[in-house]
Write an enzyme that holds these catalytic residues in place. Structure first.
Site, mmCIF file in Angstrom:
data_model
loop_
_atom_site.group_PDB
_atom_site.id
_atom_site.type_symbol
_atom_site.label_atom_id
_atom_site.label_comp_id
_atom_site.label_asym_id
_atom_site.label_seq_id
_atom_site.Cartn_x
_atom_site.Cartn_y
_atom_site.Cartn_z
ATOM 1 N N ASP A 80 58.876 9.392 40.828
ATOM 2 C CA ASP A 80 58.487 7.978 40.723
ATOM 3 C C ASP A 80 58.699 7.427 39.319
ATOM 4 O OD1 ASP A 80 57.265 5.572 41.984
ATOM 5 O OD2 ASP A 80 55.917 5.828 40.286
ATOM 6 N N ARG A 106 48.726 9.147 33.352
ATOM 7 C CA ARG A 106 49.292 9.215 31.991
ATOM 8 C C ARG A 106 48.970 10.452 31.182
ATOM 9 N NH1 ARG A 106 52.728 5.384 33.568
ATOM 10 N NH2 ARG A 106 51.955 3.252 33.418
ATOM 11 N N HIS A 124 56.000 1.959 47.126
ATOM 12 C CA HIS A 124 55.938 0.526 46.794
ATOM 13 C C HIS A 124 57.069 -0.357 47.383
ATOM 14 C CE1 HIS A 124 58.568 2.040 43.659
ATOM 15 N NE2 HIS A 124 57.602 2.438 42.876
ATOM 16 N N GLY A 152 54.252 -2.592 34.860
ATOM 17 C CA GLY A 152 53.127 -1.957 35.546
ATOM 18 C C GLY A 152 51.812 -2.647 35.272
ATOM 19 N N ASP A 172 49.752 1.662 43.009
ATOM 20 C CA ASP A 172 50.715 1.851 41.915
ATOM 21 C C ASP A 172 50.036 1.527 40.568
ATOM 22 O OD1 ASP A 172 52.957 2.430 40.497
ATOM 23 O OD2 ASP A 172 54.178 0.758 41.242
ATOM 24 N N HIS A 216 49.349 6.723 45.178
ATOM 25 C CA HIS A 216 50.306 6.345 44.118
ATOM 26 C C HIS A 216 49.590 5.776 42.898
ATOM 27 C CE1 HIS A 216 54.563 4.658 43.276
ATOM 28 N NE2 HIS A 216 53.873 4.722 42.148
ATOM 29 N N ASN A 267 55.505 10.915 36.071
ATOM 30 C CA ASN A 267 56.205 10.458 34.856
ATOM 31 C C ASN A 267 55.296 10.647 33.636
ATOM 32 O OD1 ASN A 267 54.641 8.394 35.966
ATOM 33 N ND2 ASN A 267 56.011 6.745 35.356
ATOM 34 N N HIS A 307 49.001 0.406 30.878
ATOM 35 C CA HIS A 307 49.664 0.481 29.565
ATOM 36 C C HIS A 307 48.679 -0.057 28.540
ATOM 37 C CE1 HIS A 307 53.610 1.402 31.275
ATOM 38 N NE2 HIS A 307 53.356 0.498 32.202
ATOM 39 N N HIS A 333 49.188 6.261 38.351
ATOM 40 C CA HIS A 333 49.688 6.863 37.098
ATOM 41 C C HIS A 333 48.490 7.061 36.177
ATOM 42 C CE1 HIS A 333 53.953 5.967 38.083
ATOM 43 N NE2 HIS A 333 53.412 4.952 38.745
HETATM 44 O O1 DOR Z 1 55.679 -0.976 37.302
HETATM 45 C C1 DOR Z 1 55.867 0.225 37.304
HETATM 46 N N1 DOR Z 1 55.224 1.026 36.443
HETATM 47 N N2 DOR Z 1 56.737 0.754 38.170
HETATM 48 C C2 DOR Z 1 57.103 2.034 38.098
HETATM 49 O O2 DOR Z 1 57.903 2.429 38.895
HETATM 50 C C3 DOR Z 1 56.566 2.915 37.065
HETATM 51 C C4 DOR Z 1 55.269 2.440 36.593
HETATM 52 C C5 DOR Z 1 54.817 3.084 35.313
HETATM 53 O O3 DOR Z 1 54.833 4.320 35.224
HETATM 54 O O4 DOR Z 1 54.410 2.365 34.398
#
Ligand code: DOR
Length: 402
Positions: free
Chosen positions: A136, A49, A216, A307, A288, A45, A79, A292, A47
């Site tokens: 997700d 980006r 999660h 996140g 997870d 899990h 996502n 950002h 991300h």
């Molecule tokens: O904290 C999170 N960030 N939870 C999520 O479900 C998505 C993720 C994100 O993509 O930033």
């Protein structure tokens, strides 16, 4: 060559390591009694980006951060922009992976178009190329839609990895509905928003025969629901993340690095998660990893994006706070971080990480290779420094250049 480095692994990995050392003399600097070799970790899990949000992370920076954390395989959540909901859209992500990944990166396909929960994604055409299906970041609100995608995924022999969240029970907030929220006059996210959808998805998995993986898990009720489902023989597994095992709402500060979804819960929830990793109810620890930009995380609890970065802190945190405190064994941690994620998602064992388990360091996000710098573990002292990661015939990350 006399073996001095400690290999903490099963026989298969032992042979893999012996073979790597005999073919690659550049590894010999790691034949040192102060070092330990661990199996390459696998995070189901993350991300990364890209495509769509490369200012937050790219396949390159994300996979380098993963290698820095001891990982040799990760599964990337959908996502993105475009959302991989058709083969055409998925190919954009696959091109980035083929060009830039330094470790194995396995993409998820979306369950629904644009992850909007309204129309089914092109599951069949994506099947040969994706590790599993997930929306997700969003719970699939409609029971009818979830039933249809689970039936389809079951017919394609693919796992559905479910982000469980009932929007109507969220309460328009970003932190747990508990003591901190009350003390600060904030609305809270109820535990029910998670566990009611866990309950529904387990029921649908039983009904459709779909293999279900719950993303999660953060509440005690979810742990208990998964425990009962496993007892009944339903094909369900789940993951939790390091921050839910270490922190609670009592640790919250009004800073973006404490904000993630699901939110940090209560001490009772944390204890139930610990019990879950001890008794086998929880199968995997995933990070997870949700990077950002610094600006997006600089607006306090209310205004920041959800996140935190997780790949470069997971092992040292869990080793220091769970293994060294005798809460779980190193063997169990390796099951949670390497063996079980791979067996559940049919990901081949690949590579290894060389760690110095005795060295103490402080976590500083400025040392991350990830573009994401927000971490609740900032400044914590930990044991476990990753010296090198080797996979597919080469060293993909090393601390010191020799
Ligand atoms: O904290 C999170 N960030 N939870 C999520 O479900 C998505 C993720 C994100 O993509 O930033």
């Amino acid at each position: 060559m006399e073996r001095k480095v400690h290999i903490y692994a099963d026989e298969t990995l032992q042979r893999y390591v012996e073979n790597a050392f005999s073919h690659d003399p550049s590894l010999h600097v790691y034949n040192d009694p102060s070092l330990t070799i661990l199996p390459g970790f696998c995070d189901v899990h993350v991300h990364f980006r890209e495509p769509g949000f490369s200012y937050k992370e790219t396949i390159r920076t994300g996979s380098l951060a993963a290698a820095h954390g001891g990982y040799t395989a990760v599964c990337t959540m959908p996502n993105l922009n475009p959302v991989p909901d058709s083969l055409e859209h998925l190919q954009e992500e696959m091109k980035c992976i083929a060009k830039d990944a330094v470790i194995d990166v396995y993409p998820y396909g979306a369950l629904t178009r644009g992850e909007k929960g309204e129309a089914m994604a092109d599951l069949r055409e994506m099947t040969p190329y994706v590790i599993a299906f997930s929306d997700d970041g969003h719970g699939v609100q409609s029971e009818e839609m979830m039933r249809s995608v689970m039936k389809k995924a079951a017919s394609l022999h693919k796992i559905v990895a479910a982000h469980c969240e009932v929007n109507a029970l969220l309460g328009g907030s970003c932190i747990h509905d508990g003591a901190y929220a009350r003390a600060h006059g904030m609305k809270g996210i109820s535990s029910a928003s998670e566990y009611e959808e866990v309950r529904r998805n387990i029921r649908l998995a039983e009904e459709t025969g779909c293999s279900l993986h719950i993303c999660h898990v953060s509440t005690k009720e979810s742990v208990q629901l998964v425990r009962e489902a496993k007892r009944k023989g339903i094909d369900v597994t789940c993951e939790t993340a390091p921050h839910y095992l270490i922190f609670t709402e009592n640790d919250l500060q009004d800073e973006g690095r404490w904000k993630m979804n699901p939110p940090l819960r209560t001490e009772e929830d944390r204890k139930a998660l610990i019990q879950g990793i001890q008794d086998g109810t929880i199968d995997c620890i995933a990070t997870d990893h949700a990077p950002h930009s610094i600006e997006e995380k600089s607006r306090g609890l209310k205004g920041s994006a959800m996140g935190v970065a997780g790949l470069e802190t997971a092992f040292p945190i869990l080793y220091t706070y769970l293994v060294k405190k005798n809460i779980i064994s190193l063997r169990r941690l390796m099951e949670l971080m390497a063996y079980h994620p791979r067996s559940r998602f049919h990901i081949p064992m690949e590579g290894f990480a060389v760690f110095n388990l005795n060295e103490t360091v402080q976590i500083h996000s400025e040392d991350f290779l990830s573009k994401g710098r927000a971490t609740p573990f900032e400044n914590m002292s930990v044991n476990g420094v990753c010296e090198a990661v080797y996979t597919k015939g080469k060293i993909v990350w090393q601390k010191k250049k020799y």
